[in-house]
Each structure stands twice: as C-alpha cells, then as structure tokens.
Design a protein around this motif. Structure first.
Motif, PDB file in Angstrom:
ATOM      1  N   UNK A 138       0.837  -1.204   0.000  1.00 14.24           N
ATOM      2  CA  UNK A 138       0.000   0.000   0.000  1.00 14.24           C
ATOM      3  C   UNK A 138       0.869   1.249   0.000  1.00 14.24           C
ATOM      4  N   UNK A 139       1.871   1.278   0.880  1.00 10.88           N
ATOM      5  CA  UNK A 139       2.743   2.457   0.973  1.00 10.88           C
ATOM      6  C   UNK A 139       3.457   2.718  -0.343  1.00 10.88           C
ATOM      7  N   UNK A 140       3.853   1.645  -1.028  1.00  7.11           N
ATOM      8  CA  UNK A 140       4.540   1.808  -2.312  1.00  7.11           C
ATOM      9  C   UNK A 140       3.620   2.359  -3.386  1.00  7.11           C
ATOM     10  N   UNK A 141       2.319   2.179  -3.236  1.00  8.32           N
ATOM     11  CA  UNK A 141       1.349   2.649  -4.219  1.00  8.32           C
ATOM     12  C   UNK A 141       0.928   4.100  -3.995  1.00  8.32           C
ATOM     13  N   UNK A 142       1.204   4.633  -2.818  1.00 13.04           N
ATOM     14  CA  UNK A 142       0.687   5.957  -2.478  1.00 13.04           C
ATOM     15  C   UNK A 142       1.649   7.071  -2.871  1.00 13.04           C
ATOM     16  N   UNK A 143       1.066   8.123  -3.425  1.00 13.72           N
ATOM     17  CA  UNK A 143       1.816   9.362  -3.615  1.00 13.72           C
ATOM     18  C   UNK A 143       2.079   9.997  -2.249  1.00 13.72           C
ATOM     19  N   UNK A 144       3.132  10.808  -2.111  1.00 14.15           N
ATOM     20  CA  UNK A 144       3.294  11.589  -0.880  1.00 14.15           C
ATOM     21  C   UNK A 144       2.029  12.409  -0.608  1.00 14.15           C
ATOM     22  N   UNK A 145       1.538  12.310   0.601  1.00 17.45           N
ATOM     23  CA  UNK A 145       0.312  13.013   0.958  1.00 17.45           C
ATOM     24  C   UNK A 145      -0.957  12.243   0.652  1.00 17.45           C
ATOM     25  N   UNK A 146      -0.843  11.098  -0.033  1.00 19.46           N
ATOM     26  CA  UNK A 146      -2.015  10.255  -0.265  1.00 19.46           C
ATOM     27  C   UNK A 146      -2.371   9.467   0.984  1.00 19.46           C
ATOM     28  N   UNK A 147      -3.427   8.667   0.890  1.00 17.95           N
ATOM     29  CA  UNK A 147      -3.824   7.923   2.081  1.00 17.95           C
ATOM     30  C   UNK A 147      -4.446   6.575   1.735  1.00 17.95           C
ATOM     31  N   UNK A 148      -4.305   5.669   2.680  1.00 19.03           N
ATOM     32  CA  UNK A 148      -5.009   4.391   2.675  1.00 19.03           C
ATOM     33  C   UNK A 148      -6.338   4.565   3.373  1.00 19.03           C
ATOM     34  N   UNK A 149      -7.398   3.990   2.784  1.00 16.05           N
ATOM     35  CA  UNK A 149      -8.671   3.886   3.499  1.00 16.05           C
ATOM     36  C   UNK A 149      -9.092   2.432   3.484  1.00 16.05           C
ATOM     37  N   UNK A 150      -9.299   1.890   4.671  1.00 11.67           N
ATOM     38  CA  UNK A 150      -9.674   0.496   4.852  1.00 11.67           C
ATOM     39  C   UNK A 150     -10.958   0.414   5.654  1.00 11.67           C
ATOM     40  N   UNK A 151     -11.949  -0.320   5.159  1.00  8.82           N
ATOM     41  CA  UNK A 151     -13.139  -0.685   5.927  1.00  8.82           C
ATOM     42  C   UNK A 151     -13.170  -2.205   5.981  1.00  8.82           C
ATOM     43  N   UNK A 152     -13.398  -2.752   7.172  1.00  9.80           N
ATOM     44  CA  UNK A 152     -13.240  -4.191   7.320  1.00  9.80           C
ATOM     45  C   UNK A 152     -14.111  -4.714   8.459  1.00  9.80           C
ATOM     46  N   UNK A 153     -14.464  -6.013   8.369  1.00  6.32           N
ATOM     47  CA  UNK A 153     -15.157  -6.652   9.471  1.00  6.32           C
ATOM     48  C   UNK A 153     -14.267  -6.628  10.713  1.00  6.32           C
ATOM     49  N   UNK A 154     -14.858  -6.352  11.851  1.00 10.47           N
ATOM     50  CA  UNK A 154     -14.092  -6.281  13.092  1.00 10.47           C
ATOM     51  C   UNK A 154     -13.672  -7.686  13.505  1.00 10.47           C
ATOM     52  N   UNK A 155     -12.391  -7.899  13.839  1.00 14.98           N
ATOM     53  CA  UNK A 155     -11.943  -9.250  14.185  1.00 14.98           C
ATOM     54  C   UNK A 155     -12.603  -9.807  15.444  1.00 14.98           C
ATOM     55  N   UNK A 156     -13.164  -8.963  16.275  1.00 14.19           N
ATOM     56  CA  UNK A 156     -13.841  -9.452  17.480  1.00 14.19           C
ATOM     57  C   UNK A 156     -15.015 -10.359  17.129  1.00 14.19           C
ATOM     58  N   UNK A 157     -15.643 -10.107  15.974  1.00 18.87           N
ATOM     59  CA  UNK A 157     -16.815 -10.907  15.609  1.00 18.87           C
ATOM     60  C   UNK A 157     -16.462 -12.364  15.360  1.00 18.87           C
ATOM     61  N   UNK A 158     -15.199 -12.655  15.040  1.00 21.31           N
ATOM     62  CA  UNK A 158     -14.806 -14.035  14.771  1.00 21.31           C
ATOM     63  C   UNK A 158     -14.644 -14.859  16.042  1.00 21.31           C
ATOM     64  N   UNK A 159     -14.712 -14.218  17.195  1.00 20.91           N
ATOM     65  CA  UNK A 159     -14.566 -14.942  18.455  1.00 20.91           C
ATOM     66  C   UNK A 159     -15.837 -15.665  18.877  1.00 20.91           C
ATOM     67  N   UNK A 160     -16.978 -15.222  18.402  1.00 16.77           N
ATOM     68  CA  UNK A 160     -18.244 -15.514  19.052  1.00 16.77           C
ATOM     69  C   UNK A 160     -19.088 -16.516  18.277  1.00 16.77           C
ATOM     70  N   UNK A 161     -20.018 -17.121  18.986  1.00 21.17           N
ATOM     71  CA  UNK A 161     -20.920 -18.075  18.352  1.00 21.17           C
ATOM     72  C   UNK A 161     -21.826 -17.363  17.361  1.00 21.17           C
ATOM     73  N   UNK A 162     -22.186 -18.074  16.285  1.00 21.54           N
ATOM     74  CA  UNK A 162     -22.949 -17.454  15.206  1.00 21.54           C
ATOM     75  C   UNK A 162     -24.394 -17.161  15.589  1.00 21.54           C
ATOM     76  N   UNK A 163     -24.932 -17.904  16.516  1.00 21.03           N
ATOM     77  CA  UNK A 163     -26.348 -17.763  16.820  1.00 21.03           C
ATOM     78  C   UNK A 163     -26.640 -16.494  17.618  1.00 21.03           C
ATOM     79  N   UNK A 164     -25.984 -16.328  18.758  1.00 25.14           N
ATOM     80  CA  UNK A 164     -26.327 -15.213  19.642  1.00 25.14           C
ATOM     81  C   UNK A 164     -25.291 -14.101  19.633  1.00 25.14           C
ATOM     82  N   UNK A 165     -24.042 -14.438  19.286  1.00 21.90           N
ATOM     83  CA  UNK A 165     -22.979 -13.449  19.394  1.00 21.90           C
ATOM     84  C   UNK A 165     -22.671 -13.088  20.823  1.00 21.90           C
ATOM     85  N   UNK A 166     -22.850 -14.022  21.737  1.00 21.91           N
ATOM     86  CA  UNK A 166     -22.609 -13.735  23.156  1.00 21.91           C
ATOM     87  C   UNK A 166     -21.575 -14.659  23.794  1.00 21.91           C
ATOM     88  N   UNK A 167     -21.239 -15.763  23.157  1.00 21.12           N
ATOM     89  CA  UNK A 167     -20.349 -16.747  23.765  1.00 21.12           C
ATOM     90  C   UNK A 167     -19.049 -16.836  22.986  1.00 21.12           C
TER      91      UNK A 167
END
Length: 273
Positions: A138-167
C-alpha cells in the motif's frame, strides 16, 4: 499448500454466482445504485479528480462507484473472471476505469503507478497471509500526501458463536491458516465448483502495527455498530444494515481506518520499477 491457487479457483467459481445474485445486485448498480456504505463516503471525503486504486476489487462495483463520484479509478484483483466482469460492467455503464489482474502483493509492479487513495473494502484482509507485506505494498502505491482507506469486518466478531454473538467460541490469536471446505458462497445456495478456501485472521493490533511499520500515519481508527449481512442470528435489519436490538450490550461489527503517506521515501519493498 498453495493458498493462492486454492483461493483463486474458489473465487473464480464464485464470480458467475455473484454476478447473478441479489446480494451484489449488478442490475441495480447499472441503474444507478451505489454499493458504497455511507460512512465510507463520508470518511474518504471528496474523490473528484483524485486517482484511486481499489485492491481486491472483485466485480469492481465499489471501484466503479468511486468513479461515479469523480475519481480516476484502477481496480485490481487476482481473479481474471472477476476482472472480466468488472470491465464488462464498466463498458456497459460507460464508466471510465482501468482493471488489472494481479495478486495484491504484486500491485506496484502490475499497476506501475502511484495514487492519491488506496481503498480496500470489507472482507479483503482475511485472504492475505502477510499484513506487513500488504502494508508495504500500500505504501509503495501511495503518492506523498495520499492515504489508505480500509473498511473491514471487526476481528472481534470471529470470536463468538454465530447464533447469539454472546459466547466466546474461538481463539482471537489463532491467525491460521484456516482451510475451509464449504459448498456455497455467501450470496445463496448455488454449489461452487471449487469449494476449498484458505483464510487468515488478523487482530486489530496486527493491522494497525503493519500500517504504522510501513511508514503510514494513522489518522483515525473508528469502530461501527452495524454490519451489512446477518452475521449473528440475533441481529435485526433496518435499511440494509444489521445491528443488535435495543437494550442488549453491543460490540463493534466493522471498523474503518485511514492512514496518510508522508513526504519521505516510500518503502523499498515492492516499489514500481
């Protein structure tokens, strides 16, 4: 194990299913619908007249949506089948855009250009084994003063059970690789020809540390309480967004990060020749 070959075959077989799915709604896009999330448009800001590279662009709909907002867009994906569809959609819609087939780690060589914005959309990082190399790319692709923008699923969601999201049912620090044998993609119940995929989990610390180590300055890291598919059965849908119901404790489902390139030399790794 050749993760790249397995994943490319898996994604090539997803392409015709995704093109015809309600999830991607290609016909709706052709009619003017934008797949970009409102928080992305607000956080990226004005793109008119700016050069934007979308890494791991799949069918190119997000890339073309940025082009509709005035960006000069290049999309890159490792699936030739996906890139062929992206080019066809661009041609049919009359949207000027460039699409290139290459592995994301080869992007500086394959694209041979630098950009004001490097954009990566939701669901991309899980397919990459090495975030340090990704951030250097990414850094190699950016012009000076350019920026990376990333939107992504939060890794916390991978910890939990699919049914309730509580365990807590999974290890946050189990980065993989995780080999999956699954006959379907996320858009429906059509059977895939190639059903094996290899995925890698990354903690939030992994992402921020890789970006910082590549010389990018983190401008913000924001966590969001909505997602865009029923990740847990307990989520409720409203206006195309899925959230936890009122009255129950919440946790972040998506995060977004913006990081700026400095004016100094770019990392040596993967610079365009």
């Amino acid at each position: 194990m050749d993760y790249l070959q397995l994943n490319r075959a898996n994604w090539d077989s997803r392409v015709p299913i995704h093109v015809g799915s309600d999830f991607y709604d290609v016909e709706g896009f052709k009619a003017g619908r934008s797949p970009l999330r409102s928080f992305e448009v607000a956080e990226v800001g004005q793109v008119a007249g700016r050069r934007l590279a979308h890494l791991q662009c799949h069918l190119g709909l997000d890339a073309l949506a940025w082009a509709r907002l005035g960006a000069e867009v290049t999309g890159l994906d490792f699936s030739e089948a996906a890139i062929a569809q992206a080019r066809a959609i661009a041609d049919e819609c009359g949207i000027p855009a460039r699409f290139v087939t290459a592995d994301v780690y080869d992007a500086p060589r394959a694209l041979g250009e630098t950009y004001d914005i490097v954009y990566t959309g939701i669901g991309a990082l899980v397919w990459l084994p090495d975030l340090t190399r990704w951030a250097e790319t990414v850094a190699a692709l950016l012009k000076p003063g350019g920026f990376l923008y990333l939107a992504e699923f939060h890794p916390f969601t991978d910890l939990l059970d699919d049914e309730t999201g509580t365990t807590v049912t999974h290890d946050y620090f189990d980065r993989g690789p995780h080999v999956w044998e699954w006959p379907y993609t996320y858009t429906g119940d059509e059977v895939l020809e190639h059903q094996t995929s290899v995925q890698f989990r990354h903690t939030l610390g992994d992402v921020v540390s890789a970006v910082a180590a590549a010389g990018l300055r983190v401008e913000f890291l924001r966590e969001h309480g909505q997602t865009y598919f029923p990740r847990f059965a307990s989520l409720v849908e409203s206006g195309g967004e899925y959230r936890f119901p009122e009255g129950r404790p919440r946790f972040p489902l998506i995060y977004s990060l913006r990081a700026a390139a400095g004016s100094g030399p770019r990392p040596a790794a993967d610079r365009p020749a």
